[in-house]
Design an enzyme around this catalytic site. Structure first.
Site, PDB file in Angstrom:
ATOM      1  N   GLY A  48      39.578  47.733  49.706  1.00  0.00           N
ATOM      2  CA  GLY A  48      39.635  46.544  48.854  1.00  0.00           C
ATOM      3  C   GLY A  48      38.409  45.655  48.898  1.00  0.00           C
ATOM      4  N   SER A  49      37.230  46.228  49.166  1.00  0.00           N
ATOM      5  CA  SER A  49      36.050  45.340  49.199  1.00  0.00           C
ATOM      6  C   SER A  49      35.676  44.853  47.794  1.00  0.00           C
ATOM      7  CB  SER A  49      34.859  46.017  49.890  1.00  0.00           C
ATOM      8  OG  SER A  49      34.348  47.067  49.103  1.00  0.00           O
ATOM      9  N   ASN A  50      35.927  45.663  46.773  1.00  0.00           N
ATOM     10  CA  ASN A  50      35.676  45.178  45.402  1.00  0.00           C
ATOM     11  C   ASN A  50      36.683  44.099  45.017  1.00  0.00           C
ATOM     12  OD1 ASN A  50      33.401  46.568  43.855  1.00  0.00           O
ATOM     13  ND2 ASN A  50      34.359  48.272  44.958  1.00  0.00           N
ATOM     14  N   ILE A  71      46.046  57.071  36.077  1.00  0.00           N
ATOM     15  CA  ILE A  71      47.135  56.515  35.257  1.00  0.00           C
ATOM     16  C   ILE A  71      47.551  57.594  34.249  1.00  0.00           C
ATOM     17  CG2 ILE A  71      47.801  54.711  33.615  1.00  0.00           C
ATOM     18  CD1 ILE A  71      45.891  52.826  35.082  1.00  0.00           C
ATOM     19  N   ASN A 111      37.529  50.324  35.253  1.00  0.00           N
ATOM     20  CA  ASN A 111      37.390  51.001  36.545  1.00  0.00           C
ATOM     21  C   ASN A 111      35.915  50.983  36.941  1.00  0.00           C
ATOM     22  OD1 ASN A 111      38.171  52.688  38.796  1.00  0.00           O
ATOM     23  ND2 ASN A 111      37.232  54.419  37.720  1.00  0.00           N
ATOM     24  N   HIS A 171      33.132  53.230  39.099  1.00  0.00           N
ATOM     25  CA  HIS A 171      32.906  54.557  39.686  1.00  0.00           C
ATOM     26  C   HIS A 171      31.516  54.563  40.321  1.00  0.00           C
ATOM     27  CE1 HIS A 171      33.601  58.831  40.199  1.00  0.00           C
ATOM     28  NE2 HIS A 171      32.368  59.033  39.804  1.00  0.00           N
TER      29      HIS A 171
HETATM   30  C1  GRF Z   1      34.327  52.051  45.480  1.00  0.00           C
HETATM   31  O1  GRF Z   1      33.196  52.778  45.885  1.00  0.00           O
HETATM   32  C2  GRF Z   1      34.599  52.265  44.025  1.00  0.00           C
HETATM   33  O2  GRF Z   1      33.459  52.515  43.262  1.00  0.00           O
HETATM   34  C3  GRF Z   1      35.474  53.511  44.025  1.00  0.00           C
HETATM   35  O3  GRF Z   1      36.276  53.378  45.157  1.00  0.00           O
HETATM   36  C4  GRF Z   1      35.604  52.577  46.132  1.00  0.00           C
HETATM   37  C5  GRF Z   1      36.545  51.473  46.482  1.00  0.00           C
HETATM   38  O4  GRF Z   1      36.066  50.692  47.542  1.00  0.00           O
HETATM   39  N1  GRF Z   1      36.235  53.612  42.802  1.00  0.00           N
HETATM   40  P1  GRF Z   1      36.815  49.336  47.915  1.00  0.00           P
HETATM   41  O5  GRF Z   1      38.276  49.712  48.190  1.00  0.00           O
HETATM   42  O6  GRF Z   1      36.700  48.411  46.751  1.00  0.00           O
HETATM   43  O7  GRF Z   1      36.137  48.837  49.142  1.00  0.00           O
END
Ligand code: GRF
Length: 210
Positions: free
Chosen positions: A16-18, A97, A112, A114
């Site tokens: 969940g860092s994003n 999904i 999303n 990627h």
């Molecule tokens: C990220 O590298 C994103 O691009 C991919 O999954 C990873 C998720 O990382 N879809 P986080 O859980 O947000 O840290």
């Protein structure tokens, strides 16, 4: 949509860092929206802790409790509808999904991220490692609309990252991740002011009329 605060849902399966980057973006007033709900398919996801620390409502949609993926997606759609969500942000959500009903209802409003320059390393769950192993000097990140074509929806943002100095795939992943956080904040923020129209495969930003 101007005048009403943009309500978003984040779907995350792990670290969940994003998700955290979006939380921080809201706190720092870069993103003018509110996170209505975190939805996760993983009861152990670290993203849940992050939500709790920030008083964000969490819904766990455990795949084990559904007879198939359509049923699971139906539950997700109910949660989105109930929470008046306008934008669905996939942030490390490890499920595809499957439900056409969900994809149609939120068309153009599910995004999303990627960790590669699509279409390179499309559908890879270790795209950064794959890019490193291939010997790529440049990889990057892509933010795209979500459709039934996995990682194949229209691209709304792309950024190249120089990984030529990285000694391992993990190093490349960490370098790309830093850029992901900044980029996802920017793109999520843009949805407060408009949406992305798609002609063929090309997307362009359309401001809502004031
Ligand atoms: C990220 O590298 C994103 O691009 C991919 O999954 C990873 C998720 O990382 N879809 P986080 O859980 O947000 O840290």
């Amino acid at each position: 949509m101007l005048g009403t605060i943009l309500r978003i849902a984040v779907l995350a399966s792990g670290r969940g860092s994003n998700f955290q980057a979006i939380i921080d973006g809201i706190k720092e007033k870069e993103i003018d929206c509110e996170i209505a709900v975190l939805i996760t398919d993983n009861p152990e996801a670290k993203a849940i802790e992050r939500a709790k620390e920030n008083n964000i409502h969490v819904e766990i949609v455990d795949p084990k409790l559904f007879k198939n993926r359509e049923e699971m997606d139906k539950k997700i759609k109910q949660i989105l509808d109930k929470n008046n969500v306008r934008l669905v942000v996939l942030a490390g959500y490890m499920k595809i999904i499957k439900s056409k009903e969900l994809l149609d209802a939120y068309q153009g409003r599910i995004i999303n991220i990627h960790p590669s320059l699509l279409p390179a390393f499309k559908s890879s769950i270790r795209a950064q490692q794959d890019a490193f192993n291939y010997g790529c000097m440049v990889s990057g990140l892509t933010i795209h609309l979500v459709t039934s074509d996995v990682d194949g929806g229209a691209i709304i943002y792309q950024e190249a990252v120089d990984i030529s100095d990285c000694k391992t795939g993990d190093e490349a992943a960490a370098k790309i991740l830093k850029c992901e956080h900044k980029a996802y904040r920017k793109v999520v923020a843009s949805f407060a002011y408009g949406a992305y129209g798609v002609t063929g495969k090309r997307a362009s930003f359309i401001y809502y009329p004031i």
